[in-house]
Design a protein around this motif. Structure first.
Motif, mmCIF file in Angstrom:
data_model
loop_
_atom_site.group_PDB
_atom_site.id
_atom_site.type_symbol
_atom_site.label_atom_id
_atom_site.label_comp_id
_atom_site.label_asym_id
_atom_site.label_seq_id
_atom_site.Cartn_x
_atom_site.Cartn_y
_atom_site.Cartn_z
ATOM 1 N N LEU A 1 -6.145 6.745 -2.170
ATOM 2 C CA LEU A 1 -6.435 5.452 -1.554
ATOM 3 C C LEU A 1 -5.950 5.411 -0.112
ATOM 4 O O LEU A 1 -6.629 4.877 0.782
ATOM 5 C CB LEU A 1 -5.791 4.334 -2.368
ATOM 6 C CG LEU A 1 -6.391 4.084 -3.761
ATOM 7 C CD1 LEU A 1 -5.507 3.121 -4.560
ATOM 8 C CD2 LEU A 1 -7.809 3.530 -3.656
ATOM 9 N N GLN A 2 -4.784 5.972 0.147
ATOM 10 C CA GLN A 2 -4.272 6.019 1.513
ATOM 11 C C GLN A 2 -5.185 6.858 2.405
ATOM 12 O O GLN A 2 -5.470 6.479 3.547
ATOM 13 C CB GLN A 2 -2.846 6.575 1.522
ATOM 14 C CG GLN A 2 -1.826 5.634 0.900
ATOM 15 C CD GLN A 2 -0.425 6.212 0.872
ATOM 16 O OE1 GLN A 2 -0.231 7.391 1.152
ATOM 17 N NE2 GLN A 2 0.549 5.387 0.531
ATOM 18 N N GLN A 3 -5.658 7.977 1.888
ATOM 19 C CA GLN A 3 -6.555 8.834 2.658
ATOM 20 C C GLN A 3 -7.855 8.104 2.997
ATOM 21 O O GLN A 3 -8.389 8.253 4.105
ATOM 22 C CB GLN A 3 -6.859 10.110 1.867
ATOM 23 C CG GLN A 3 -5.673 11.040 1.717
ATOM 24 C CD GLN A 3 -5.904 12.133 0.699
ATOM 25 O OE1 GLN A 3 -7.025 12.295 0.191
ATOM 26 N NE2 GLN A 3 -4.864 12.870 0.361
ATOM 27 N N TRP B 1 0.843 -1.195 0.000
ATOM 28 C CA TRP B 1 0.000 0.000 0.000
ATOM 29 C C TRP B 1 0.878 1.244 0.000
ATOM 30 O O TRP B 1 0.755 2.108 0.856
ATOM 31 C CB TRP B 1 -0.918 -0.006 1.206
ATOM 32 C CG TRP B 1 -2.017 -1.023 1.128
ATOM 33 C CD1 TRP B 1 -2.327 -1.844 0.087
ATOM 34 C CD2 TRP B 1 -2.965 -1.319 2.161
ATOM 35 N NE1 TRP B 1 -3.405 -2.642 0.392
ATOM 36 C CE2 TRP B 1 -3.821 -2.348 1.666
ATOM 37 C CE3 TRP B 1 -3.179 -0.833 3.450
ATOM 38 C CZ2 TRP B 1 -4.868 -2.865 2.415
ATOM 39 C CZ3 TRP B 1 -4.222 -1.360 4.193
ATOM 40 C CH2 TRP B 1 -5.062 -2.357 3.681
ATOM 41 N N ILE B 2 1.749 1.325 -0.979
ATOM 42 C CA ILE B 2 2.703 2.427 -1.047
ATOM 43 C C ILE B 2 2.576 3.130 -2.390
ATOM 44 O O ILE B 2 2.018 2.601 -3.353
ATOM 45 C CB ILE B 2 4.153 1.935 -0.827
ATOM 46 C CG1 ILE B 2 4.521 0.825 -1.829
ATOM 47 C CG2 ILE B 2 4.315 1.416 0.594
ATOM 48 C CD1 ILE B 2 5.947 0.302 -1.673
ATOM 49 N N ASN B 3 3.110 4.346 -2.423
ATOM 50 C CA ASN B 3 2.999 5.178 -3.624
ATOM 51 C C ASN B 3 4.016 4.800 -4.689
ATOM 52 O O ASN B 3 3.828 5.087 -5.870
ATOM 53 C CB ASN B 3 3.169 6.654 -3.240
ATOM 54 C CG ASN B 3 2.283 7.570 -4.060
ATOM 55 O OD1 ASN B 3 2.048 7.309 -5.225
ATOM 56 N ND2 ASN B 3 1.805 8.634 -3.437
ATOM 57 N N TYR B 4 5.103 4.184 -4.297
ATOM 58 C CA TYR B 4 6.179 3.851 -5.227
ATOM 59 C C TYR B 4 5.650 3.009 -6.394
ATOM 60 O O TYR B 4 4.990 1.995 -6.199
ATOM 61 C CB TYR B 4 7.278 3.086 -4.484
ATOM 62 C CG TYR B 4 8.351 2.501 -5.374
ATOM 63 C CD1 TYR B 4 9.291 3.325 -5.982
ATOM 64 C CD2 TYR B 4 8.393 1.139 -5.626
ATOM 65 C CE1 TYR B 4 10.272 2.792 -6.809
ATOM 66 C CE2 TYR B 4 9.362 0.595 -6.451
ATOM 67 C CZ TYR B 4 10.300 1.426 -7.043
ATOM 68 O OH TYR B 4 11.249 0.893 -7.863
ATOM 69 N N SER C 1 -12.046 9.703 -10.023
ATOM 70 C CA SER C 1 -12.739 9.767 -11.301
ATOM 71 C C SER C 1 -12.651 11.164 -11.906
ATOM 72 O O SER C 1 -12.357 11.327 -13.097
ATOM 73 C CB SER C 1 -14.210 9.370 -11.115
ATOM 74 O OG SER C 1 -14.904 9.430 -12.340
ATOM 75 N N ASP C 2 -12.888 12.182 -11.073
ATOM 76 C CA ASP C 2 -12.824 13.566 -11.566
ATOM 77 C C ASP C 2 -11.415 13.919 -12.017
ATOM 78 O O ASP C 2 -11.237 14.617 -13.028
ATOM 79 C CB ASP C 2 -13.262 14.526 -10.453
ATOM 80 C CG ASP C 2 -14.749 14.452 -10.150
ATOM 81 O OD1 ASP C 2 -15.489 13.844 -10.962
ATOM 82 O OD2 ASP C 2 -15.165 14.983 -9.109
ATOM 83 N N ALA C 3 -10.406 13.434 -11.285
ATOM 84 C CA ALA C 3 -9.017 13.717 -11.663
ATOM 85 C C ALA C 3 -8.674 13.134 -13.021
ATOM 86 O O ALA C 3 -8.021 13.762 -13.857
ATOM 87 C CB ALA C 3 -8.074 13.186 -10.594
ATOM 88 N N ALA C 4 -9.136 11.888 -13.266
ATOM 89 C CA ALA C 4 -8.866 11.242 -14.548
ATOM 90 C C ALA C 4 -9.597 11.948 -15.675
ATOM 91 O O ALA C 4 -9.033 12.173 -16.757
ATOM 92 C CB ALA C 4 -9.284 9.781 -14.482
ATOM 93 N N THR C 5 -10.841 12.302 -15.436
ATOM 94 C CA THR C 5 -11.626 13.003 -16.472
ATOM 95 C C THR C 5 -11.020 14.334 -16.810
ATOM 96 O O THR C 5 -10.909 14.722 -17.982
ATOM 97 C CB THR C 5 -13.077 13.177 -15.987
ATOM 98 O OG1 THR C 5 -13.661 11.902 -15.703
ATOM 99 C CG2 THR C 5 -13.913 13.894 -17.036
ATOM 100 N N SER C 6 -10.596 15.062 -15.785
ATOM 101 C CA SER C 6 -9.982 16.371 -16.001
ATOM 102 C C SER C 6 -8.659 16.247 -16.740
ATOM 103 O O SER C 6 -8.366 17.032 -17.661
ATOM 104 C CB SER C 6 -9.765 17.066 -14.649
ATOM 105 O OG SER C 6 -9.094 18.286 -14.807
ATOM 106 N N ALA C 7 -7.848 15.266 -16.350
ATOM 107 C CA ALA C 7 -6.552 15.076 -17.013
ATOM 108 C C ALA C 7 -6.731 14.702 -18.474
ATOM 109 O O ALA C 7 -5.990 15.187 -19.351
ATOM 110 C CB ALA C 7 -5.768 13.980 -16.291
ATOM 111 N N ALA C 8 -7.707 13.866 -18.772
ATOM 112 C CA ALA C 8 -7.951 13.453 -20.159
ATOM 113 C C ALA C 8 -8.419 14.612 -21.010
ATOM 114 O O ALA C 8 -8.121 14.682 -22.219
ATOM 115 C CB ALA C 8 -8.986 12.335 -20.184
ATOM 116 N N ALA D 1 -2.078 7.984 -11.604
ATOM 117 C CA ALA D 1 -1.876 6.814 -10.744
ATOM 118 C C ALA D 1 -1.163 7.188 -9.450
ATOM 119 O O ALA D 1 -1.452 6.633 -8.385
ATOM 120 C CB ALA D 1 -1.091 5.744 -11.500
ATOM 121 N N THR D 2 -0.224 8.128 -9.535
ATOM 122 C CA THR D 2 0.464 8.598 -8.335
ATOM 123 C C THR D 2 -0.518 9.280 -7.384
ATOM 124 O O THR D 2 -0.517 9.019 -6.176
ATOM 125 C CB THR D 2 1.595 9.576 -8.710
ATOM 126 O OG1 THR D 2 2.565 8.885 -9.513
ATOM 127 C CG2 THR D 2 2.281 10.126 -7.468
#
Length: 329
Positions: A302-304, A86-89, A320-327, A295-296
């Motif tokens: 997920l940790q939060q 459960w790490i960010n790496y 979901s909003d982050a992915a939509t905005s980035a796309a 993904a980062t």
């Protein structure tokens, strides 16, 4: 990235691909833009010595997994029972989320156009609810979010936990007695869950769109990620499959007797083959320029959620909003 359609030998490579691999080689426009470097899958592993102490077989459902984890903790057999990444790496927490979600029937986290399918995903919700339970009941290390990759690896490899999950190359290390004191007791099993599916992911070889010598670039690309001029699949076989223990993405390589014999040194091959045949990839989204940053950020979200700093539904919507905005750019 340059579209690869039309280069000599591509059609034969695609005909030899493992199921599900082609989708990961495409951009969102549907064109082939990459060849596989390796295909990995999140492999669930158990310590059979620990399970024997509670007279249990490897769990086939997440309910059984929770019950066994609680018993193992109560009897002080392993502290903690589960050591997940459960790490960010390297987006590892995201990969493990995708695996456990797939195991419960929610593997399509993105559609064919790279649009997120996270909100109202019941499998994603149940996965995160289980993770919160694991953390709250100290069935995972309390410092799991700040433990580095090697630290998590050593918890399971040192026999301090009963369950873990990581891709094939890590299982190779766990089964090596020189690296892992628990090696004789470690085995790979089918991931718990109603579908038995896990998350598959990989790395890819790509050609720059601005290359001045596309034919020469294709020769190198085909050697590293394909069959090469002689059709031998030398790099996918010798480096990827035999040396690293990973799937090459090609049916002929992953069924080669020499490859299977090498896998048999560190895995239950029949179980491994069954698991590799039952995987879900995220599809073309992984080749989007915005995906690594997403993904980062997803790992942090997920940790939060697990820490209770945000609700499950709010966290899923945030991703979901982050992915939509980035796309959307």
């Amino acid at each position: 990235m340059k579209e690869l359609t039309g280069f000599k030998g591509l059609s034969a490579l695609l005909a030899n691909r493992n199921p599900g691999v082609e989708d990961a080689l495409k951009g969102s426009d549907g064109h082939i833009t990459a060849l596989p470097y390796f295909r990995g899958a999140e492999i669930f592993v158990v310590n059979t010595q620990h399970l024997a102490k509670i007279n249990a077989k490897p769990p086939t459902t997440w309910g059984e997994f929770l019950a066994q984890s609680r018993e193992i903790k109560a009897k002080v057999i392993a502290q903690p029972p589960y050591s997940p990444y459960w790490i960010n790496y390297a987006f590892l927490m995201w990969h493990q989320f995708a695996a456990e979600t797939a195991s419960e029937g929610g593997g399509e986290l993105f559609d064919a156009k790279a649009a997120p399918q996270l909100v109202n995903n019941s499998a994603a919700y149940s996965t995160l609810q289980r993770w919160k339970t694991l953390y709250q009941e100290s069935l995972v290390p309390k410092d799991i979010f700040t433990t580095d990759y090697g630290g998590v690896t050593n918890i399971f490899g040192g026999g301090k936990s009963s369950f873990s999950m990581r891709y094939q190359a890590q299982v190779v290390g766990w089964r090596d007695p020189s690296q892992s004191p628990a090696a004789p007791h470690i085995t790979n099993v089918i991931i718990p869950g109603s579908t038995g599916k896990t998350h598959s992911f990989g790395a890819y070889w790509m050609m720059a769109a601005a290359t001045q010598s596309p034919e020469n670039a294709w020769t190198l690309l085909n050697y590293l990620g394909g069959a090469g001029k002689d059709g031998s699949y030398y790099v996918p076989t010798q480096l990827v499959a035999i040396t690293l223990g990973l799937s090459s993405g090609y049916k002929s390589v992953d069924s080669d007797p020499e490859v299977l014999a090498s896998w048999g040194k560190w895995a239950d091959v029949s179980v491994l083959k069954q698991q590799l045949a039952n995987t879900v990839s995220l599809g073309p989204v992984v080749n989007q320029t915005w995906y690594p940053n997403f993904a980062t950020q997803a790992c942090s979200t997920l940790q939060q959620i697990v820490l209770g700093q945000t609700s499950i539904q709010a966290g899923l919507k945030s991703m979901s909003d982050a992915a939509t905005s980035a796309a959307a750019g």
